[in-house]
Design a protein around this motif. Structure first.
Motif, PDB file in Angstrom:
ATOM      1  N   SER A 742       0.846  -1.146  -0.562  1.00 35.49           N
ATOM      2  CA  SER A 742      -0.067   0.079   0.189  1.00 35.49           C
ATOM      3  C   SER A 742       0.782   1.079   0.178  1.00 35.49           C
ATOM      4  N   PRO A 743       0.538   2.026  -0.987  1.00 44.83           N
ATOM      5  CA  PRO A 743       1.356   3.582  -0.425  1.00 44.83           C
ATOM      6  C   PRO A 743       0.741   4.243   0.497  1.00 44.83           C
ATOM      7  N   PHE A 744      -0.476   3.910   0.881  1.00 47.38           N
ATOM      8  CA  PHE A 744      -0.803   4.602   2.187  1.00 47.38           C
ATOM      9  C   PHE A 744      -0.041   4.507   3.189  1.00 47.38           C
ATOM     10  N   PRO A 745       0.311   5.513   4.617  1.00 43.69           N
ATOM     11  CA  PRO A 745       0.240   5.841   6.210  1.00 43.69           C
ATOM     12  C   PRO A 745      -0.245   4.663   6.654  1.00 43.69           C
ATOM     13  N   PRO A 746       0.445   3.940   7.402  1.00 45.10           N
ATOM     14  CA  PRO A 746      -0.048   3.188   8.143  1.00 45.10           C
ATOM     15  C   PRO A 746      -0.156   3.818   9.327  1.00 45.10           C
ATOM     16  N   VAL A 747      -1.229   2.996  10.595  1.00 44.74           N
ATOM     17  CA  VAL A 747      -1.255   3.534  11.182  1.00 44.74           C
ATOM     18  C   VAL A 747      -1.236   2.443  12.550  1.00 44.74           C
ATOM     19  N   LEU A 748      -0.204   3.259  13.750  1.00 42.53           N
ATOM     20  CA  LEU A 748       0.209   2.428  14.866  1.00 42.53           C
ATOM     21  C   LEU A 748      -0.395   1.927  15.751  1.00 42.53           C
ATOM     22  N   GLN A 770      -8.163 -12.169  13.582  1.00 43.66           N
ATOM     23  CA  GLN A 770      -9.480 -12.699  12.889  1.00 43.66           C
ATOM     24  C   GLN A 770     -10.378 -11.729  13.607  1.00 43.66           C
ATOM     25  N   GLY A 771      -9.929 -11.133  14.125  1.00 42.94           N
ATOM     26  CA  GLY A 771     -11.723  -9.784  14.990  1.00 42.94           C
ATOM     27  C   GLY A 771     -10.642  -8.864  13.847  1.00 42.94           C
ATOM     28  N   GLY A 772     -10.173  -8.529  13.121  1.00 41.52           N
ATOM     29  CA  GLY A 772      -9.261  -7.319  13.014  1.00 41.52           C
ATOM     30  C   GLY A 772      -9.384  -7.835  10.991  1.00 41.52           C
ATOM     31  N   GLY A 773      -9.339  -8.362  11.123  1.00 42.61           N
ATOM     32  CA  GLY A 773      -9.669  -8.322   9.857  1.00 42.61           C
ATOM     33  C   GLY A 773      -8.615  -8.170   8.428  1.00 42.61           C
ATOM     34  N   GLU A 774      -9.169  -7.331   7.324  1.00 46.29           N
ATOM     35  CA  GLU A 774      -8.350  -7.285   6.307  1.00 46.29           C
ATOM     36  C   GLU A 774      -6.987  -6.005   6.271  1.00 46.29           C
ATOM     37  N   LEU A 775      -7.894  -5.388   6.824  1.00 41.61           N
ATOM     38  CA  LEU A 775      -7.132  -3.654   6.906  1.00 41.61           C
ATOM     39  C   LEU A 775      -6.407  -4.206   8.631  1.00 41.61           C
ATOM     40  N   LEU A 776      -6.474  -4.962   9.834  1.00 46.70           N
ATOM     41  CA  LEU A 776      -4.839  -4.957  10.446  1.00 46.70           C
ATOM     42  C   LEU A 776      -4.173  -6.096   9.631  1.00 46.70           C
ATOM     43  N   GLU A 777      -3.466  -5.367   9.249  1.00 46.23           N
ATOM     44  CA  GLU A 777      -1.627  -5.501   8.692  1.00 46.23           C
ATOM     45  C   GLU A 777      -0.890  -6.672   9.832  1.00 46.23           C
ATOM     46  N   SER A 778      -0.463  -6.331  10.938  1.00 44.29           N
ATOM     47  CA  SER A 778      -0.333  -6.795  11.611  1.00 44.29           C
ATOM     48  C   SER A 778      -0.149  -7.184  12.970  1.00 44.29           C
ATOM     49  N   VAL A 779      -0.336  -8.194  13.724  1.00 45.75           N
ATOM     50  CA  VAL A 779       0.462  -7.887  14.868  1.00 45.75           C
ATOM     51  C   VAL A 779       1.928  -8.076  15.512  1.00 45.75           C
ATOM     52  N   PHE A 799       0.490  -5.692  22.265  1.00 49.70           N
ATOM     53  CA  PHE A 799       0.952  -5.768  20.860  1.00 49.70           C
ATOM     54  C   PHE A 799       0.440  -4.298  20.342  1.00 49.70           C
ATOM     55  N   ALA A 800       1.634  -4.963  19.847  1.00 50.10           N
ATOM     56  CA  ALA A 800       2.222  -3.565  18.488  1.00 50.10           C
ATOM     57  C   ALA A 800       1.012  -3.832  17.238  1.00 50.10           C
ATOM     58  N   LEU A 801      -0.186  -2.867  17.717  1.00 49.04           N
ATOM     59  CA  LEU A 801      -1.054  -3.308  15.735  1.00 49.04           C
ATOM     60  C   LEU A 801      -0.242  -3.011  14.152  1.00 49.04           C
ATOM     61  N   VAL A 802      -0.367  -2.806  13.320  1.00 49.61           N
ATOM     62  CA  VAL A 802      -0.294  -1.735  11.832  1.00 49.61           C
ATOM     63  C   VAL A 802      -1.719  -1.926  11.227  1.00 49.61           C
ATOM     64  N   VAL A 803      -2.739  -1.465  11.018  1.00 50.29           N
ATOM     65  CA  VAL A 803      -3.206  -0.576  10.498  1.00 50.29           C
ATOM     66  C   VAL A 803      -3.443   0.257   9.580  1.00 50.29           C
ATOM     67  N   VAL A 818     -11.076  -0.648  13.293  1.00 55.80           N
ATOM     68  CA  VAL A 818     -10.301  -1.860  13.542  1.00 55.80           C
ATOM     69  C   VAL A 818      -9.869  -2.544  15.472  1.00 55.80           C
ATOM     70  N   ARG A 819      -9.137  -1.600  15.805  1.00 61.40           N
ATOM     71  CA  ARG A 819      -9.023  -2.208  17.154  1.00 61.40           C
ATOM     72  C   ARG A 819      -9.871  -2.724  17.990  1.00 61.40           C
ATOM     73  N   ASP A 820     -11.161  -1.458  18.066  1.00 62.09           N
ATOM     74  CA  ASP A 820     -12.428  -2.129  18.816  1.00 62.09           C
ATOM     75  C   ASP A 820     -13.315  -3.702  18.631  1.00 62.09           C
ATOM     76  N   ALA A 821     -12.890  -4.355  16.754  1.00 58.88           N
ATOM     77  CA  ALA A 821     -13.303  -5.268  16.789  1.00 58.88           C
ATOM     78  C   ALA A 821     -12.332  -6.431  17.328  1.00 58.88           C
ATOM     79  N   ALA A 822     -10.593  -5.711  16.408  1.00 57.13           N
ATOM     80  CA  ALA A 822      -9.995  -7.089  17.042  1.00 57.13           C
ATOM     81  C   ALA A 822     -10.533  -7.334  19.065  1.00 57.13           C
TER      82      ALA A 822
END
Length: 836
Positions: A742-748, A770-779, A799-803, A818-822
């Motif tokens: 993705s060329p767009f910046p992540p949210v940490l 599983q809860g974060g879905g496709e937008l959750l890039e890494s945990v 945990f460090a999440l990259v969205v 995304v965080r709340d769903a996760a």
């Protein structure tokens, strides 16, 4: 087998100028590997045969000294002696008398060890030479004194060079030491080796056993064979009036010594000499000690025999013995008994020559741990036709040098019937790959002693009695090829068929091995055998499937008779062995097959060996085979990180084992899940189950810390860790697809969750993904905390999440969603709550 060249030359005309190495090379050309060539040390200068004329005993010295005059032949005497034929020599040995023939080193000669001989004054007399001993001449280690030559030997001429006579000649005195294979027992004799040497050098061979045996119908000792299978022939020759003090002739003692057998007495030396010459072991009984007829039988339960080595041996019913009315007097084909041993007073000798079944002798010699020169030959089959000839040859030598007379011979038993083999004339070419003319085939077979007859398409071949290994046409072809020379067979390099290279599964195994090696682990290859003790040491329950093993019919190790069901015993053995050798940093792995029989696996069928199995038999065999998956095992014992300037050492723990398991599965190209597990021999609270992501039912192995009781039983360091994975259970990796960048910046985002301290971090991480879905890039788990800031019995996981979205810049609200769903998924799966 040590073969003196001079002894072999008695039966074949070795070409002039042939040295010992050429003899060894000739024997090598017909299939006899040379282990060594022993050449006697060189003696230079004048060495002659002399006769002792006078001996004067000198007194007044600390030890007995003799002043001798020795006749040394014309031209060899002292310059001032009459006729130049006498030398005056001072000598300290006392084992010779006036008139004896001795070896004299004249001034100017140099004995082995760079011992120069010169005229010198000693003990108030001029010593003009030296009377030599066996040891001084370098032809033996006899310490008894001077070498006294046989006066009846025609080569012992006064004034002649004695080097050939005493075995000091660099050519004829040499000994060739050969490795004789078990199928060529005939080559454990000068007769057999001389025949092969004659073939190799293409010179005539004179068989010492070819002389006609004297016709003796009476006077032999009565013999009864009760076990014709174990003993098919038993020959005795009776010799009376032997001089018990008669010495063995020097030439016989010299040949025995060169062949590796020490001289004992005339009767014993004669039997050993004929054994080496003919290949037929003999035994000599003191006839005065025999009680009644000789009986060849099996031993009775509990019978005992004191053998010649002084040991009392308790016999079993499988032992074959020679007995008289007093009981066993000899362990057949292995060693005689003390009760009938030849002694210093023996005058009546009974010589025995028998044919014993090889398997009987082998079992007896091994059972009693009593290998001997006789059993070595009987185990490899002795020529059944030469028993009488060998016994008569021994009797003739005994009479010649010990006096007395031969009273008679008994010959009991049957000789085996000759066999005939049909050899098609085209068979040698078909098997060896090169043509052989009928003349060459016949010539080569007749050279080994076979009788050959036949017509245009096939030959009828009767192998000689000393070649029981020749039983079929292929054996005869091997002899033809061997004697013609294996180097004459053309070689053709086969064309390798086009291959497809390694399979994907093989590539995966190679990649895993390379990756573990790059991580600092050492690969081990252990034997794939286990026993009940190995499984007991691992603490496996009685109902554990790994206790159901495939048992071998003929195991290499009686303590480990089964094929392994786990790689850990062999790998742990390697670790324990290295620890015992002071290794303290061990990280090893092994990749290999295990063998897992099914609970209802049928018994394997008996497969014929004389023909190809049919399809039904092959199917039954296939059905009986155990499953053979490929496993990987890892053991870490010692520090995972060494100590240094950067800090102290860190001991490997369960987390290192789990990470290695993750690494293996990732290298295979598959996502992994790690959950708490329980499996022997791992510690119940420090064992992880390794599964496949997306399919929770697939378990590929376990990793963690070994149970303390296992470490104690095996002698392993405390807290040793291990991994075992079933590589075949790991599914094939999906076709790799390049990641979407993705060329767009992540949210940490950081997320600290409180869970029960029994909940594995992996379970929480999986729920977040599983809860974060496709937008959750890494945990990524970056902290674990337990202490006063969280409730007792709980822990904090950070945990460090990259969205990130692939098509837009995400808003803060979207990222928090995304965080709340996760978080909700983690709460549902593990009861996780947000830490205050």
């Amino acid at each position: 087998m040590r073969a003196p060249v001079e002894w072999l030359s008695e039966y074949v005309d070795v070409p002039a100028g042939t040295d010992a190495q050429q003899v060894a090379d000739a024997l090598l050309s017909v299939g006899f590997e040379t282990e060594d060539v022993h050449v006697p040390p060189v003696t230079t200068g004048p060495l002659v045969v002399g006769r002792v004329l006078t001996i004067e005993e000198l007194t007044g010295f600390k030890k007995p000294i003799r002043f001798c005059t020795v006749e040394v032949g014309p031209g060899n005497g002292a310059p001032d002696s009459p006729g130049g034929a006498v030398r005056e020599i001072v000598c300290g040995a006392r084992n010779f008398v006036e008139g004896d023939l001795v070896v004299v080193a004249l001034p100017g000669s140099v004995l082995p060890g760079d011992f120069a001989i010169a005229s010198r004054r000693t003990y108030d007399h001029l010593s003009d030479g030296m009377i030599c001993s066996v040891r001084e001449l370098g032809v033996g280690n006899d310490h008894e004194g001077i070498m006294v030559l046989d006066p009846d030997d025609p080569a012992a001429v006064i004034g002649s060079d004695p080097r050939r006579l005493i075995g000091a000649d660099p050519v004829e005195g040499a000994v060739v030491e050969l490795a004789v294979t078990p199928d060529r027992g005939y080559a454990l004799s000068m007769r057999g080796l001389a025949r092969e040497l004659g073939i190799a050098m293409d010179v005539p061979f004179r068989d010492p056993a070819a002389d006609p045996v004297p016709d003796r119908e009476a006077g032999g000792w009565p013999v009864h064979i009760e076990d014709p299978h174990g003993c098919s022939r038993f020959v005795t020759v009776r010799v009376s009036g032997v001089d018990p003090a008669a010495p063995s002739p020097f030439w016989m003692r010299r040949r025995l010594l060169a062949a590796g057998i020490r001289s004992i007495s005339l009767a014993v030396d004669v039997t050993n000499y004929v054994m080496l010459e003919f290949g037929q072991p003999l035994h000599a009984f003191d006839l005065a000690q025999l009680s009644g007829d000789i009986v060849v039988r099996r031993a009775l339960p509990g019978e005992q025999l004191r053998t010649l080595d002084g040991a009392v041996r308790t016999l079993v019913v499988d032992d074959l013995v020679v007995a008289d009315e007093s009981g066993p007097i000899s362990l057949a084909g292995v060693m005689g008994g003390e009760s009938t041993e030849i002694s210093a007073g023996t005058t009546e000798v009974l010589i025995e020559a028998a044919w014993w079944a090889p398997e009987v002798i082998t079992r007896t010699a091994r059972r009693h741990r009593l290998p001997s020169e006789a059993s070595r030959r009987f185990e490899r089959v002795v020529d059944p036709e030469i028993a009488a000839a060998a016994a008569e040859a021994a009797a003739a030598l005994l009479v010649r040098f010990g006096g007395g007379a031969v009273l008679g011979r008994s010959d009991v038993g049957l000789r085996p019937a000759p066999v005939t083999i049909t050899l098609p004339l085209g068979e040698p070419e078909r098997l060896a790959g090169r043509p052989y003319t009928p003349e060459v085939i016949t010539h080569r077979l007749e050279q080994i002693g076979a009788t050959v007859t036949g017509g245009e398409s096939a030959l009828q071949v009767s192998p000689p009695s000393w070649r029981p290994d020749l039983t079929r046409a292929a054996d005869l072809v091997e002899e033809i090829a061997r004697l013609e020379g294996y180097d004459t067979i053309p070689w053709v390099l086969p064309t390798a068929p086009a291959g497809t290279g390694r399979t994907s599964r093989q590539d995966r195994v190679a990649a895993i091995a390379a990756d573990l090696s790059s991580a600092g682990l050492t690969e081990v290859l252990s034997f794939p055998f286990i026993g009940t003790k190995d499984l007991d040491q691992l603490g496996l329950d009685a109902g554990d499937d790994r206790r159901r093993t495939a048992v071998l019919s003929n195991p290499l190790d009686a303590d480990r008779p089964s094929l392994t069901t786990t790689l850990l015993p062999g790998l742990l053995d390697a670790v324990v062995r290295n620890i015992s050798r002071s290794s303290r940093e061990l990280a090893v792995f092994e990749i290999g097959q295990v063998f897992l029989p099914a609970a209802d696996s049928p018994a394997p069928p008996r497969i014929p060996v004389d023909r190809r199995p049919d399809e039904a038999q092959l199917d039954a065999l296939e059905a009986a085979l155990p499953a053979q998956p490929r496993h990987l095992a890892v053991v870490l014992a010692g520090p995972a990180d060494r100590a240094g300037w950067w800090g102290p050492a860190r001991t490997a723990d369960w987390s290192d084992a789990v990470e290695l398991a993750r690494r293996v599965v990732r290298t295979a190209g598959v996502a992994v899940t790690v959950t708490a597990g329980e499996q022997q021999p791992w510690h119940p609270g420090r064992c992880a189950r390794i599964g496949i992501a997306g399919d929770g039912s697939v378990t590929v192995g376990f990793a963690g810390e070994l149970h303390p009781a296992v470490c104690e039983r095996l002698g392993l360091p405390p807290r040793t860790v291990a991994v075992e994975l079933d590589l075949d259970a790991i599914p094939a990796a999906a076709l790799p697809v390049g990641p979407r960048i993705s060329p767009f910046p992540p949210v940490l985002l950081d997320l600290a969750l409180v869970v029960d301290d029994t909940v594995p971090a992996g379970t929480v991480a999986e729920a977040l993904v599983q809860g974060g879905g496709e937008l959750l890039e890494s945990v990524r788990l970056f902290d674990v905390y337990t202490g006063e800031r969280v409730a007792a019995g709980t822990k904090s996981l950070a945990f460090a999440l990259v969205v990130r979205a692939a098509d837009r810049t995400m808003t803060a609200a979207e990222a928090l969603g995304v965080r709340d769903a996760a978080l909700a998924a983690a709460h549902t799966a593990s009861g996780a709550t947000l830490r205050d």
